[in-house]
Design a protein around this motif. Sequence first.
Motif, PDB file in Angstrom:
ATOM      1  N   TYR A  69       0.805  -1.352  -0.040  1.00  0.00           N
ATOM      2  CA  TYR A  69       0.034   0.181   0.016  1.00  0.00           C
ATOM      3  C   TYR A  69       0.922   1.230   0.028  1.00  0.00           C
ATOM      4  O   TYR A  69       0.492   2.175  -0.742  1.00  0.00           O
ATOM      5  N   VAL A  70       2.097   1.417   0.722  1.00  0.00           N
ATOM      6  CA  VAL A  70       2.817   2.304   0.889  1.00  0.00           C
ATOM      7  C   VAL A  70       3.607   2.645  -0.506  1.00  0.00           C
ATOM      8  O   VAL A  70       3.539   3.681  -0.930  1.00  0.00           O
ATOM      9  N   GLU A  72       2.240   1.671  -3.221  1.00  0.00           N
ATOM     10  CA  GLU A  72       1.320   2.162  -4.396  1.00  0.00           C
ATOM     11  C   GLU A  72       0.850   3.500  -4.045  1.00  0.00           C
ATOM     12  O   GLU A  72       0.793   4.360  -5.127  1.00  0.00           O
ATOM     13  N   GLY A  73       1.003   4.018  -2.893  1.00  0.00           N
ATOM     14  CA  GLY A  73       0.694   5.339  -2.432  1.00  0.00           C
ATOM     15  C   GLY A  73       1.779   6.180  -3.106  1.00  0.00           C
ATOM     16  O   GLY A  73       1.583   7.406  -3.472  1.00  0.00           O
ATOM     17  N   LYS A  74       3.117   5.813  -2.866  1.00  0.00           N
ATOM     18  CA  LYS A  74       4.088   6.564  -3.690  1.00  0.00           C
ATOM     19  C   LYS A  74       3.983   6.795  -5.181  1.00  0.00           C
ATOM     20  O   LYS A  74       4.307   7.807  -5.676  1.00  0.00           O
ATOM     21  N   ALA A  76       1.169   6.623  -7.122  1.00  0.00           N
ATOM     22  CA  ALA A  76       0.059   7.440  -7.217  1.00  0.00           C
ATOM     23  C   ALA A  76       0.609   8.952  -7.162  1.00  0.00           C
ATOM     24  O   ALA A  76      -0.008   9.584  -7.782  1.00  0.00           O
TER      25      ALA A  76
END
Length: 148
Positions: A69-70, A72-74, A76
Amino acid sequence: MTKAQETAADYTAQLKDGLADLQTRAKTVYEKSTVLASEMGEFSKHNVEAIVESGKILASGMQELAKNYVEEGKAAVSTMTSDAKEIAAVKSPTEFVQLQSQIASRNFDATIATVSKTTEAWVKLANEAFAPISSRVSVAMDKVRKAA
């Protein structure tokens, strides 16, 4: 020997035989219960071990999901920054609409892919985490079938 003495001797013999039989049965029940208690202790120990193993698998899997998730957040944030630069460089309303359409389409596809990937990861994690407990349930069911 009188009739009363014979009757008393018969009762005494029957009582002795009955007590001896009762003592033998009690000893057998005690031995069986000792074996059963030992088996139950071992069974419970393995159940606890399965729960601990399941917890370890779950914790490890959740840590991996959080790490994803981290990442993917970066990604995004990087994509949004790139999109903002492209939008800032637009020179006409038509170009703006085309770019918005491309971004929306790409984001929709990315969202569907991410949701699918995440769902698969959670299902896989649930199956892996439950496997040790499922194994113990199978053992318990086998014991119940054998006892029945």
